[in-house]
Design an enzyme around this catalytic site. Sequence first.
Site, short mmCIF file in Angstrom:
data_model
loop_
_atom_site.label_atom_id
_atom_site.label_comp_id
_atom_site.label_asym_id
_atom_site.label_seq_id
_atom_site.Cartn_x
_atom_site.Cartn_y
_atom_site.Cartn_z
N THR A 1 0.86 -1.07 0.47
CA THR A 1 0.61 -0.25 0.40
C THR A 1 0.64 1.18 0.16
OG1 THR A 1 -1.61 -1.30 1.36
CG2 THR A 1 -1.99 1.16 1.32
N GLN B 1 -5.45 -1.64 -3.00
CA GLN B 1 -5.47 -0.32 -2.10
C GLN B 1 -4.18 0.53 -2.86
OE1 GLN B 1 -4.12 -3.84 -0.93
NE2 GLN B 1 -4.62 -3.91 1.35
N ASP C 1 -7.98 3.69 -0.09
CA ASP C 1 -6.67 3.78 0.86
C ASP C 1 -6.93 5.34 0.02
OD1 ASP C 1 -7.02 2.05 2.57
OD2 ASP C 1 -5.47 0.65 1.84
N ASP D 1 -11.43 2.68 4.02
CA ASP D 1 -10.55 3.57 4.77
C ASP D 1 -9.87 4.36 3.81
OD1 ASP D 1 -11.30 1.19 6.44
OD2 ASP D 1 -9.23 0.10 5.87
N ARG E 1 -12.87 2.47 11.64
CA ARG E 1 -12.89 1.58 12.65
C ARG E 1 -10.85 1.34 12.91
NH1 ARG E 1 -11.37 -3.63 7.66
NH2 ARG E 1 -10.49 -2.45 6.23
N TRP F 1 -7.52 0.94 12.89
CA TRP F 1 -6.71 -0.01 12.39
C TRP F 1 -5.48 -0.13 13.13
CZ3 TRP F 1 -2.77 2.62 8.42
CH2 TRP F 1 -2.21 1.70 8.32
#
Length: 365
Positions: A102, A138, A161, A183, A242, A244
């Site tokens: 990523t 990602q 991402d 995310d 959320r 990480w």
Amino acid sequence: MKKTFLILLLVLAHSSTFFAQKSKTAYDIIVAKDGSGNFTKVQDAFDAVPDNSKRTIIFVKAGIYKEKLKLISSKKNVTLIGESYKNTILTYDDYAEIAGGTSKSFSTLIEADDFYAENITFENTIDSNLPQYKKGGQAVALMVNGDRTIFHNCKISGFQDTFYLKANKRTYIKDCIIDGTTDFIFGSAIALFENCFIQSKRDSYITASNQDVGKNKYGFVFKDCVIMANPKEDATKVSLGRPWGTGANVVFINCFEESHIIPEGWSVWSKDPEHKAFNNWKTTFYAEYNCYGPGYKPNNRIAWSHQLNETKALEYTKEKIFVANTTTANNLEGDWNPTIENDKCKIILPSKKAKNANSVFKKGF
């Protein structure tokens, strides 16, 4: 009379030439795809910036610049200005599976301190929902490792991402549009988002904070922002975030939340007891204050999230968020109170009775 008028014309002509020359030379470097600037590529302009110099201003003329960009740490004090985020687009199509992870999938990486961007779109075009990217979809549009970075009147656009605020350093995001799927705002930064449109393209999670537990007073702070579904996409069940990291820290203050936000507001990282992030929620700080809209349901929020009182909310000022001692994870250099010159963007918040934000988005910056 005629002589006086002729002299006045000459003075005006000289003045207009002077201002034209001044405007033309106001930038240290000009990037233009048509060859009318110093460079045709943005990376060449980045490379031309002297190491550890005073501020260098780069102007990017309208165009789509498909480049994988990197501003290394020695290229400090860079200002990057486009004509408009609508027509000055920095884009690429790398993604985790082929990039090697990523953090290598970025379209643009800013490692240098004191970077300022205005009127630019940072984009990654990889749609992580397509089957060919399932092994590593990602795809980072913009990754920031530098301290004291500012993004004003920009668009940061992608899918999974999108915006990677990787380092535990300070970033100020004002009057921007940020969109994505899963995310799409994530990392370890101390980041303040003010007066921004935060747009979900699909049902998923907005934030994934990766703060270390007990080391940061602030993480991601959203103030006076519009949390909405992308008008062109179908998002109906979206989580504010959320965890990480074990100390994930995200707060929404005075924000409008559309109906796509799930009643419980937040999510755990994993429901699998064997997953390493299973217990992250226990040390997470997720909070809201004075938010409104059809998606704001404080009585239904997940039990371990918080609703701030006024006293606590007053701690979330720009001056306090960016002081050097708000983190023990990094030694930050001095307090910081960022300012934006010629900040003319209007307030974007809808009325208290609004059901969605489409109308204010159309009228936005």
